[in-house]
Enzyme design. Sequence first.
Site, short mmCIF file in Angstrom:
data_model
loop_
_atom_site.label_atom_id
_atom_site.label_comp_id
_atom_site.label_asym_id
_atom_site.label_seq_id
_atom_site.Cartn_x
_atom_site.Cartn_y
_atom_site.Cartn_z
N ARG A 1 -11.25 -10.94 -72.08
CA ARG A 1 -10.60 -10.06 -71.09
C ARG A 1 -10.61 -8.59 -71.52
NH1 ARG A 1 -11.43 -14.07 -69.21
NH2 ARG A 1 -10.14 -15.42 -67.90
N SER B 1 -4.42 -14.82 -62.47
CA SER B 1 -3.50 -15.04 -63.59
C SER B 1 -2.77 -13.74 -63.90
CB SER B 1 -4.27 -15.46 -64.84
OG SER B 1 -4.90 -16.69 -64.60
N GLU C 1 -2.25 -9.33 -67.21
CA GLU C 1 -3.70 -9.19 -66.99
C GLU C 1 -4.02 -8.13 -65.92
OE1 GLU C 1 -6.13 -12.89 -67.19
OE2 GLU C 1 -7.05 -12.07 -65.37
C1 FAD Z 1 -7.07 -15.78 -56.71
C2 FAD Z 1 -7.59 -15.01 -57.89
C3 FAD Z 1 -8.27 -15.67 -58.90
C4 FAD Z 1 -8.77 -14.95 -60.01
N1 FAD Z 1 -9.41 -15.65 -60.99
C5 FAD Z 1 -9.90 -14.98 -62.07
C6 FAD Z 1 -10.56 -15.70 -63.10
O1 FAD Z 1 -10.73 -16.91 -63.05
N2 FAD Z 1 -11.02 -14.99 -64.16
C7 FAD Z 1 -10.87 -13.64 -64.26
O2 FAD Z 1 -11.32 -13.07 -65.27
N3 FAD Z 1 -10.26 -12.94 -63.28
C8 FAD Z 1 -9.76 -13.57 -62.19
N4 FAD Z 1 -9.12 -12.88 -61.21
C9 FAD Z 1 -8.93 -11.42 -61.33
C10 FAD Z 1 -9.97 -10.56 -60.57
O3 FAD Z 1 -10.55 -11.27 -59.52
C11 FAD Z 1 -11.08 -10.05 -61.48
O4 FAD Z 1 -10.54 -9.31 -62.54
C12 FAD Z 1 -12.09 -9.17 -60.71
O5 FAD Z 1 -13.23 -8.97 -61.49
C13 FAD Z 1 -11.54 -7.81 -60.34
O6 FAD Z 1 -12.54 -7.15 -59.59
P1 FAD Z 1 -12.17 -6.17 -58.40
O7 FAD Z 1 -13.44 -5.65 -57.85
O8 FAD Z 1 -11.26 -6.82 -57.43
O9 FAD Z 1 -11.42 -5.02 -59.20
P2 FAD Z 1 -10.10 -4.23 -58.78
O10 FAD Z 1 -8.96 -5.18 -58.73
O11 FAD Z 1 -10.33 -3.39 -57.61
O12 FAD Z 1 -9.93 -3.29 -60.07
C14 FAD Z 1 -9.61 -3.85 -61.32
C15 FAD Z 1 -9.91 -2.82 -62.41
O13 FAD Z 1 -11.32 -2.58 -62.45
C16 FAD Z 1 -11.59 -1.21 -62.18
N5 FAD Z 1 -12.83 -1.18 -61.39
C17 FAD Z 1 -13.12 -1.92 -60.30
N6 FAD Z 1 -14.36 -1.60 -59.86
C18 FAD Z 1 -14.83 -0.65 -60.69
C19 FAD Z 1 -16.04 0.11 -60.76
N7 FAD Z 1 -17.04 -0.05 -59.87
N8 FAD Z 1 -16.17 1.03 -61.76
C20 FAD Z 1 -15.18 1.21 -62.68
N9 FAD Z 1 -14.03 0.53 -62.65
C21 FAD Z 1 -13.86 -0.38 -61.67
C22 FAD Z 1 -10.39 -0.66 -61.44
O14 FAD Z 1 -10.27 0.73 -61.63
C23 FAD Z 1 -9.28 -1.45 -62.13
O15 FAD Z 1 -8.97 -0.84 -63.35
C24 FAD Z 1 -8.61 -13.55 -60.08
C25 FAD Z 1 -7.93 -12.88 -59.05
C26 FAD Z 1 -7.42 -13.60 -57.97
C27 FAD Z 1 -6.71 -12.88 -56.86
#
Ligand code: FAD
Length: 350
Positions: free
Chosen positions: A166, A243, A344
């Site tokens: 992570r 999580s 997280e």
């Molecule tokens: C139902 C559910 C299940 C999940 N299961 C998992 C799992 O099994 N494993 C896991 O690891 N995570 C899990 N997650 C968490 C999440 O989905 C991941 O961390 C995902 O990769 C976040 O991506 P996002 O595009 O939504 O980022 P965001 O939520 O929009 O942003 C998260 C962070 O990343 C940064 N960010 C996003 N895009 C960029 C970019 N292009 N450039 C620079 N920084 C950026 C943002 O500034 C922020 O700091 C889960 C979430 C949910 C809701």
Amino acid sequence: MLPEICENVPLASLTTLGVGGPAKFFARAQDVHDVEEAVRFAENRGLALFVLGGGSNLVVADAGWDGLVLQIAIGEIHQQSAEGKTILDVGAGVGWDQFVAHAVSLNCAGVECLSGIPGSVGGTPVQNVGAYGQEVSESVVSVLVFDLKQKCVRELRTAECGFSYRVSIFNTSERGRYIILRVTYALMPGGVPAVKYADLQKYFAQRGGPPTLTETREAVRSIRASKGMLITPGDPDSKSAGSFFKNPVVSAEQHNDLAGRAAERNLQIPSYPALSQQHKISAAWLVENSGFKKGYTKGRAAISSKHALAIVNRGGASAAEILALRDEIKNRVEETWGILLEPEPVFVGL
Ligand SMILES: Cc1cc2nc3c(=O)[nH]c(=O)nc-3n(C[C@H](O)[C@H](O)[C@H](O)COP(=O)(O)OP(=O)(O)OC[C@H]3O[C@@H](n4cnc5c(N)ncnc54)[C@H](O)[C@@H]3O)c2cc1C
């Protein structure tokens, strides 16, 4: 030309948890030129910049973000072959699960266990997304970024990304420095799916021979849905940020101390291969054995009724309510087990 900049844009609906106030300014970048223009706009006005992907790992403050929120919407997947691998260069704005489906449809192995994770491709290197025995760092070759410090586009190789559980440079040492534009993955054509995780092995126990990539993807999505970890319309337990706490990684000494505390309560610390490697402890187990039941509710925030690690918005919750539940869980786990849980999700404007 400047991408369209909107004012006072509500952010809650752009996140999976659905809490928080508006962005003072909001823009969507379709390409690197939009990124550069938006960065200039923020700099000229002295605005703080927040980069938004799919909003699936965020808790946004009730007061919102008093600056510019830039959502990365860069698309397209480019494919080539090299050294027996399929190389996929993917825009940061492509939906992560859409990309996994694409890889599986090409019969390429490497990301199948990461099926059903919401959010964008660009979000996945940030916390080195992982699930069911696979981490995105295993298949990432390079990450194309806009460097806010040097004001240029750069390519970072995997070794420069500082990936571990992570963790990456994007959420630690270089937090806020890079905007991820594209991510390149090397996948194994005709590869065998990774069925390392106990839940997956159990799912396929009755099947003679290894499952296909498509079957593995379906299994992961189905297991995730049963835990509320797949965004499913109509499932209130999936209105979360996934999580809420990381599995703590402890020293051998701390692990012994925990095992002692557990024995006093006639409990045994769960031990899976994935956990034992680094003395990783199941955060879900700690929460459930600190007196919290799945479904525990505090105001309009609750622990998911399917998974002890997810905090869910039961409808109209404020960020303050989510944080109050977070604090109650953290405090109780620390009192009971002497372990400080680390959240997280990313807190925006908090
Ligand atoms: C139902 C559910 C299940 C999940 N299961 C998992 C799992 O099994 N494993 C896991 O690891 N995570 C899990 N997650 C968490 C999440 O989905 C991941 O961390 C995902 O990769 C976040 O991506 P996002 O595009 O939504 O980022 P965001 O939520 O929009 O942003 C998260 C962070 O990343 C940064 N960010 C996003 N895009 C960029 C970019 N292009 N450039 C620079 N920084 C950026 C943002 O500034 C922020 O700091 C889960 C979430 C949910 C809701």
